[in-house]
Every structure is written in C-alpha cells, then in structure tokens.
Design an enzyme around this catalytic site. Structure first.
Site, PDB file in Angstrom:
ATOM      1  N   CYS A  72     -11.690  33.797  50.736  1.00 38.04           N
ATOM      2  CA  CYS A  72     -11.791  32.470  51.332  1.00 38.04           C
ATOM      3  C   CYS A  72     -11.536  32.606  52.827  1.00 38.04           C
ATOM      4  O   CYS A  72     -11.560  33.714  53.367  1.00 38.04           O
ATOM      5  CB  CYS A  72     -10.868  31.461  50.656  1.00 38.04           C
TER       6      CYS A  72
ATOM      7  N   ASN B 242      -7.067  33.013  53.228  1.00 34.28           N
ATOM      8  CA  ASN B 242      -6.395  33.754  52.161  1.00 34.28           C
ATOM      9  C   ASN B 242      -4.990  33.221  51.879  1.00 34.28           C
ATOM     10  O   ASN B 242      -4.065  33.975  51.625  1.00 34.28           O
ATOM     11  CB  ASN B 242      -6.367  35.255  52.465  1.00 34.28           C
TER      12      ASN B 242
ATOM     13  N   ARG C 213      -7.364  29.047  48.370  1.00 36.44           N
ATOM     14  CA  ARG C 213      -8.333  29.229  47.286  1.00 36.44           C
ATOM     15  C   ARG C 213      -8.357  30.644  46.717  1.00 36.44           C
ATOM     16  O   ARG C 213      -8.279  30.826  45.501  1.00 36.44           O
ATOM     17  CB  ARG C 213      -9.737  28.837  47.762  1.00 36.44           C
ATOM     18  N   SER C 214      -8.511  31.644  47.574  1.00 41.12           N
ATOM     19  CA  SER C 214      -8.647  33.004  47.030  1.00 41.12           C
ATOM     20  C   SER C 214      -7.357  33.523  46.397  1.00 41.12           C
ATOM     21  O   SER C 214      -7.421  34.162  45.347  1.00 41.12           O
ATOM     22  CB  SER C 214      -9.203  33.980  48.076  1.00 41.12           C
TER      23      SER C 214
ATOM     24  N   ASP D 264     -11.868  23.273  50.189  1.00 46.68           N
ATOM     25  CA  ASP D 264     -10.685  23.918  50.747  1.00 46.68           C
ATOM     26  C   ASP D 264      -9.516  22.935  50.747  1.00 46.68           C
ATOM     27  O   ASP D 264      -9.490  21.987  51.529  1.00 46.68           O
ATOM     28  CB  ASP D 264     -10.965  24.394  52.168  1.00 46.68           C
TER      29      ASP D 264
END
Length: 160
Positions: free
Chosen positions: A8, A11, A14-15, A127
C-alpha cells in the site's frame, strides 16, 4: 517456500492489515511453513513504525497478531523474492510496476488486491488513513485474503 507481498502507500494501514489477516489464515490452515507473507509501502513516510492505531485496534478486536510488524518500503529485490505482489490500489500498482521496470511487464505476479474480489464495484481498497473506515477495509481484506489463499492452493500447492 511460496511468498506473498502486500503493498500500500505508507505500509501502516491496508497492507499490514492484509499481512496480519493472511498470516492468521495461514496458521489456521497449517500453511505457515509453506507460505511466507510480508508487506511494504511505496512511500517512505512511516518507515520503522508499527501499524496505524486504527489497524491495531481492529486486529486486536479479532484476535489477530501484528507482533513485530514494522513499516518498510518496497525494494527492487521484492520482485524476485516474492511470488505474489498484491497492490491495494491503482497508484500502488503503477508505482510498483515503475520500480520493477520491464521485469513486471505482462507478469501476473503483480496485481491489484481487488482483482480477487471482482463482484465489488470498487477497483481500489479504500485507504482508512484518509477515510477512517477500518471496518470496511477489514471486510474486504478478510474476504480477499481467503480468495488469495484459495488461488495459491490451486496454482502452487497442487504442484508440490
């Protein structure tokens, strides 16, 4: 070992949420020694920081560990070190493909997370750093990670 990288922007939302959820699913299926998972960001604003508080609160609610997770930036080596590079939005995918250059042209190892959820109308995972809606992201991430695991089982684990 099969390896997955979620990407993403920073970091921290989302990721890392996808990394933690996917890692949790791997443990549930006894695949933690067969499939490795990591996450990274295209930007460098949050390097070394733990996941965003909203992500941590949500993962705590579901009993999903994020222990030891720290933000890092995508590197050129990530292309050769990962079998699946899953980008959370169009911009992340473009940035990753630009970093990887011609290596990523036409290769399906780099793709958008929402490609796993074609029934949803959106092409990007929203996001929550900007929207504040961590619950919506969790719903997408949870289902998408389940689908990714199914895909890996079909594509890679049947060959082992």
């Amino acid at each position: 070992m099969i390896s997955v990288l979620f990407v993403c922007l920073g970091n921290i939302c989302r990721s890392p949420m996808a990394e933690a959820v996917f890692r949790h699913q791997l443990v549930q299926h006894g695949l933690e020694g067969i499939i490795a998972v990591d996450s990274a960001g295209t930007g460098d604003w949050h390097l070394g920081k733990q996941p965003h508080e909203g992500t941590r609160v949500l993962l705590d609610r579901y009993g999903i560990s994020y222990e030891g997770m720290r933000s890092r930036q995508v590197t050129l080596e990530d292309y050769s070190n990962n079998d699946y590079i899953v980008c959370m939005d169009n911009n992340n995918e473009q940035d990753v493909r630009q970093l990887f250059g011609s290596r990523s042209d036409g290769h399906s190892k780099v793709f958008k997370f929402m490609d796993l959820l074609p029934e949803h109308k959106t092409c990007d995972v929203p996001d929550p750093y900007y929207t504040g809606n961590f619950d919506e992201v969790y719903e997408l991430v949870s289902l998408g990670c389940t689908r990714l695991l199914q895909r890996i089982q079909e594509e890679k684990l049947t060959q082992v």
